[in-house]
Design an enzyme around this catalytic site. Structure first.
Site, PDB file in Angstrom:
ATOM      1  N   LYS A   1       3.100  13.940   2.026  1.00 28.12           N
ATOM      2  CA  LYS A   1       4.012  12.970   1.413  1.00 28.12           C
ATOM      3  C   LYS A   1       4.507  13.414   0.030  1.00 28.12           C
ATOM      4  O   LYS A   1       5.122  12.619  -0.688  1.00 28.12           O
ATOM      5  CB  LYS A   1       3.345  11.602   1.342  1.00 28.12           C
ATOM      6  CG  LYS A   1       2.984  11.115   2.756  1.00 28.12           C
ATOM      7  CD  LYS A   1       2.718   9.654   2.854  1.00 28.12           C
ATOM      8  CE  LYS A   1       2.432   9.318   4.321  1.00 28.12           C
ATOM      9  NZ  LYS A   1       2.170   7.923   4.570  1.00 28.12           N
TER      10      LYS A   1
ATOM     11  N   ASN B   1      -3.713  -7.620   5.838  1.00 32.83           N
ATOM     12  CA  ASN B   1      -4.964  -6.866   5.703  1.00 32.83           C
ATOM     13  C   ASN B   1      -5.783  -7.455   4.560  1.00 32.83           C
ATOM     14  O   ASN B   1      -5.383  -8.445   3.948  1.00 32.83           O
ATOM     15  CB  ASN B   1      -4.659  -5.382   5.485  1.00 32.83           C
ATOM     16  CG  ASN B   1      -3.777  -5.177   4.273  1.00 32.83           C
ATOM     17  OD1 ASN B   1      -4.131  -5.564   3.163  1.00 32.83           O
ATOM     18  ND2 ASN B   1      -2.589  -4.604   4.473  1.00 32.83           N
TER      19      ASN B   1
ATOM     20  N   ASP C   1       1.223  -0.934   8.307  1.00 35.28           N
ATOM     21  CA  ASP C   1       1.943   0.183   8.934  1.00 35.28           C
ATOM     22  C   ASP C   1       2.819  -0.301  10.081  1.00 35.28           C
ATOM     23  O   ASP C   1       3.796   0.332  10.437  1.00 35.28           O
ATOM     24  CB  ASP C   1       0.946   1.210   9.484  1.00 35.28           C
ATOM     25  CG  ASP C   1       0.196   1.898   8.364  1.00 35.28           C
ATOM     26  OD1 ASP C   1       0.769   1.983   7.271  1.00 35.28           O
ATOM     27  OD2 ASP C   1      -0.953   2.325   8.578  1.00 35.28           O
TER      28      ASP C   1
ATOM     29  N   PHE D   1      -2.627   5.833  -2.808  1.00 35.67           N
ATOM     30  CA  PHE D   1      -4.027   5.519  -2.530  1.00 35.67           C
ATOM     31  C   PHE D   1      -4.295   5.788  -1.055  1.00 35.67           C
ATOM     32  O   PHE D   1      -3.404   5.613  -0.229  1.00 35.67           O
ATOM     33  CB  PHE D   1      -4.320   4.041  -2.817  1.00 35.67           C
ATOM     34  CG  PHE D   1      -4.762   3.792  -4.232  1.00 35.67           C
ATOM     35  CD1 PHE D   1      -3.864   3.931  -5.280  1.00 35.67           C
ATOM     36  CD2 PHE D   1      -6.069   3.422  -4.510  1.00 35.67           C
ATOM     37  CE1 PHE D   1      -4.264   3.704  -6.587  1.00 35.67           C
ATOM     38  CE2 PHE D   1      -6.486   3.195  -5.821  1.00 35.67           C
ATOM     39  CZ  PHE D   1      -5.584   3.329  -6.856  1.00 35.67           C
TER      40      PHE D   1
ATOM     41  N   LYS E   1       8.264 -13.067  19.910  1.00 41.23           N
ATOM     42  CA  LYS E   1       7.496 -11.902  19.467  1.00 41.23           C
ATOM     43  C   LYS E   1       6.197 -11.798  20.255  1.00 41.23           C
ATOM     44  O   LYS E   1       5.712 -10.739  20.555  1.00 41.23           O
ATOM     45  CB  LYS E   1       7.182 -12.015  17.985  1.00 41.23           C
ATOM     46  CG  LYS E   1       8.372 -11.671  17.140  1.00 41.23           C
ATOM     47  CD  LYS E   1       8.013 -11.698  15.685  1.00 41.23           C
ATOM     48  CE  LYS E   1       9.250 -11.444  14.866  1.00 41.23           C
ATOM     49  NZ  LYS E   1       9.051 -11.763  13.463  1.00 41.23           N
TER      50      LYS E   1
ATOM     51  N   LYS F   1      -2.635  13.783   3.361  1.00 44.01           N
ATOM     52  CA  LYS F   1      -1.607  12.786   2.987  1.00 44.01           C
ATOM     53  C   LYS F   1      -0.895  13.217   1.684  1.00 44.01           C
ATOM     54  O   LYS F   1       0.321  13.073   1.544  1.00 44.01           O
ATOM     55  CB  LYS F   1      -2.306  11.431   2.802  1.00 44.01           C
ATOM     56  CG  LYS F   1      -1.380  10.248   2.681  1.00 44.01           C
ATOM     57  CD  LYS F   1      -2.190   8.940   2.833  1.00 44.01           C
ATOM     58  CE  LYS F   1      -1.419   7.747   2.366  1.00 44.01           C
ATOM     59  NZ  LYS F   1      -2.219   6.509   2.354  1.00 44.01           N
TER      60      LYS F   1
END
Ligand code: FMN
Length: 398
Positions: free
Chosen positions: A341, A209, A278, A323, A288, A337
């Site tokens: 979490k 990313n 993720d 974050f 793959k 979140k």
């Protein structure tokens, strides 16, 4: 950043003296009151006028010069000093200070200083490795001086080896670590994650990313300057790692998970600023990537959720900050979140606001806790880091 701080730069007779002009200038830009002391021999390498122009203060060479603001200049300067940097430190000056000799303005003033003193030796390798110089450096350490290890490299004399004075940026980091911030995180253990992760598709390609690591590195740096013992677990990043932090380089989400969970139990504060992928490509029967309708398709699987694991295994008193980066419903999604979490704080980062997010030197965030929502103005990532840490300390002290 250094407003109200007095920094003494003690320059002796080495070719590296010119580098101190950059340091003096950089310190002045941070609003320090900079005073340069030179040995007479150092004036052969750089003119005192250079330092006087850069610092706005008289450059001190002669102990018996009567053209001073104060009556006993070396003592009044020594009293004012918050930190002394002896750089470049010649073999001669090191030997003199180690043996209590104070026969010029530099050595006399240094003798009178009670503040923190750094010594940055600069000399030919044979001189540096001479047991007499090594013994003198040990003596200085015994008396509380911190010796900055010289770098190895090409030396002005044409030799290659140890003895090179580090670049001014590194000397600056030592000064900033000493007097750049209030030490309100002294004794705290902090783990910061930063950067992206890379999930290999095959030996050549990977999925990643846009995270550069800038925000996490800024947090690690400010924690260190505020006195914390910092571990920085970082995915691949081109940003220069902060000095004086333990860097644990990782590549994949799995490596980051292992590196973090292994160390998590020992931390007082954990700040997850990394943008962990993720999903990762699933390894399917030797391949793959599979061809599908003439194109390529990847079967994906979820990576371990580091934050969720940390939230579940949080020990009493431990502070956990994450974050969130969202394009829509930033605050609601971030708060969800936070709760899901088991975080103490989440820093919400909009990808839609100018000056925020990946790559740049600024950020625009909202700090969200169970009870508060604190929107911050656009500011540098280091300033943002400072505000996040202020809030963490405020919550920990209540
Ligand atoms: C071109 C040149 C470069 C020098 N570089 C160094 C050096 O890097 N380190 C050092 O200890 N001495 C170096 N010296 C020798 C010192 O200048 C000499 O020992 C002097 O007496 C040091 O005086 P001071 O410690 O009072 O400044 C150099 C001398 C010359 C001529």
């Amino acid at each position: 950043m250094l407003k109200g701080k007095t920094v003494l730069l003690a320059v002796s007779g080495s070719i590296a003296a010119y580098k101190i002009a950059y340091l003096a200038s950089a310190l002045k830009k941070l609003e320090a009151d900079v005073h340069v002391l030179m040995t007479q021999n150092a004036t052969n390498f750089i003119n005192p006028i250079t330092f006087e122009t850069l610092t706005g203060n008289k450059c001190l060479v002669d102990t018996f010069d009567r053209n001073f603001e104060f009556s006993v200049e070396h003592v009044s300067l020594a009293k004012k000093a918050d930190v002394v940097m002896i750089a470049p430190a010649s073999a001669n000056v090191i030997g003199k200070i180690a043996h209590g000799i104070a026969d010029d303005m530099l050595t006399t003033t240094v003798m009178a200083c009670r503040c923190k003193k750094f010594v940055s030796p600069a000399m030919n390798t044979n001189m540096f490795e001479n047991p007499i110089v090594q013994d003198n450096l040990k003596t200085l350490e015994h008396y509380g001086y911190e010796v900055i290890s010289p770098a190895s490299g090409y030396l002005a004399c044409g030799d290659t080896g140890k003895g090179k004075m580090p670049e001014p940026e590194l000397l600056m980091e030592y000064i900033l670590r000493e007097v750049g911030c209030e030490k309100d995180m002294e004794g705290m253990k902090v783990l910061v994650t930063a950067g992206p992760t890379r999930e290999p598709v095959d030996p050549v390609r990977y999925i990643t990313n846009h995270s550069t690591g800038k925000m996490g590195y800024a947090i690690a740096k400010i924690c260190m300057r505020r006195g914390a013992q910092v571990t920085l677990v970082s995915g691949p990043s081109a940003v220069k790692p902060p000095e004086f932090v333990e860097l644990v380089p990782v590549t994949t989400a799995k490596e980051m998970f292992d590196a973090v969970t292994e160390r998590a139990g020992r931390q007082d504060v954990i700040i997850k600023a990394a943008a962990v992928a993720d999903y990762r490509p699933k390894y399917v029967s030797g391949e793959k990537m599979k061809k599908k309708d003439g194109g390529l398709s990847l079967e994906m699987e979820r990576t371990d959720d580091i934050l969720a694991y940390l939230g579940e295994h949080k020990r009493p008193g431990q502070f956990l900050c994450g974050f969130a980066m969202e394009t829509e419903n930033l605050l609601e999604n971030s708060r969800r979140k936070l709760e899901k979490k088991n975080l103490d704080m989440i820093v919400a980062n909009s990808l839609r606001v100018e000056g925020a997010g990946f790559g740049g030197d600024t950020n625009v965030v909202t700090i969200i806790t169970e009870k508060e929502e604190i929107p911050l103005e656009k500011m540098t990532k280091e300033e943002t880091a400072g505000k996040i840490l202020d809030q963490i300390l405020k919550m920990q002290n209540h």
